[in-house]
Design an enzyme around this catalytic site. Sequence first.
Site, PDB file in Angstrom:
ATOM      1  CB  SER A 216      -1.452   0.260   2.025  1.00 45.92           C
ATOM      2  OG  SER A 216      -1.524   0.040   3.405  1.00 45.92           O
ATOM      3  CG  ASP A 344      -0.753   6.675   6.678  1.00 40.59           C
ATOM      4  OD1 ASP A 344      -1.550   5.976   7.331  1.00 40.59           O
ATOM      5  OD2 ASP A 344      -0.458   6.444   5.494  1.00 40.59           O
ATOM      6  CG  HIS A 373      -3.713   4.431   5.188  1.00 42.43           C
ATOM      7  ND1 HIS A 373      -2.340   4.235   5.171  1.00 42.43           N
ATOM      8  CD2 HIS A 373      -4.242   3.340   4.595  1.00 42.43           C
ATOM      9  CE1 HIS A 373      -2.062   3.077   4.604  1.00 42.43           C
ATOM     10  NE2 HIS A 373      -3.207   2.513   4.239  1.00 42.43           N
TER      11      HIS A 373
END
Length: 425
Positions: A216, A344, A373
């Site tokens: 991320s 996501d 995610h």
Amino acid sequence: MIFFFSKRKIVDPMARSVVGSLPLFSRPYNNNVLFTPLHLSFSARHVTSSAVTMPSFEVLGGARDRFLPVLPHLSRPYHAFPLLAANRHIETIFASFFRSVPDVRLRRECLRTQDGGAVALDWVSGDDRRLPPDSPLLILLPGLTGGSGDAYVRHMLVRARSKGCRVVVFNSRGCGDSPVTTPQFYSASFLGDMREVVSHVTGRYPNANVYAIGWSLGANILVRYLGQESHNCPLSGAVSLCNPFNLVVADEDFRKGFNIIYDKALSKALRKIFNKHVLLFEDIGGEYNIPLAANAKSVREFDDALTRVSFGFKSVDEYYSNSSSSDSIKHVRTPLLCIQAANDPIAPNRGIPREDIEENPNCLLIVTPKGGHLGWVAGDEAPLGAPWTDPLVMDFIQYLESEAVKTPETNSNPGSKETLYHLEV
């Protein structure tokens, strides 16, 4: 700016998982299978060759022909765990709350940076005695507000160690209980700490190949670092997972629908870190809005009140626009594997810089049909074990190590580093 929950409470999507540290492997790769240079659709369509039906992924990148044959995990279709994958939010939240967390004893090293700040490096206790100095070294970069205690980080750490790798988790300022010693946290735009950490670990283990894995926001920072260092990057390879890539697009989606829940949860985590160190910002003046940062109801508010000011941006939109790793892909010269999930909610599929990845001979992109995610609740260890991505990542790292892929020595300024202290955690 990238987000999520934590174990018992919602925190950073780059945070919490659990263990199930049994090795997860796919069947051997068939060398007779020819991977087509076409995109492999993650829809119901399957691209076929004379040897086998291709799995349900989108696969592209200038390094496709080089890396696909050495990734046996992709020879199997992506089978998401039933029910959990019916909704991207369910999969994301399940992984954050219920994935097991491997128990690993860590040794903490706090590294003082050139500007007087500090970051925390968590090494596995005993590895200095167990591993030779030339063992491959992995730097792990968690997501926003994430750290070495998060499940997805621990799972990767355990798997890498089982393959003979030395592993260190890079906890950014204020994250993973890392100390904050100056009125500045970290951000998507700031690469100074990354450069110092890489210089520090490569200096300590000069005979080891060094790799990095980011999730991320950590992935966004990592790819920006690869792009800026370009030909001088000292890393031998890197992996980007759930990278938001385009922070402007990610910000737009983050403030819509169910994503608002994530936004509120992550802003709460940011406020908690900030308020713990608020005295450092007392009487700081300038454009800082300390009351807003202390009470921010969204990540955007926090970034506008504090982050963009700390790093010299006139607006939060300018900060997001100039901190996106999508602009860095074309400059990456280090072997890079990018893994994304098409559904996501935090790192939008439409933000992936496909054209630049396709044109870069060093990059490979894998997009799974589902995964949420930092979820990827699929494969042999689902639902409580390691994410589906972990064996794929290790196949990539092991291939690079076996090929002794080395980039030119860095000419970046390593600066002077001072170890503050060591602590068993």
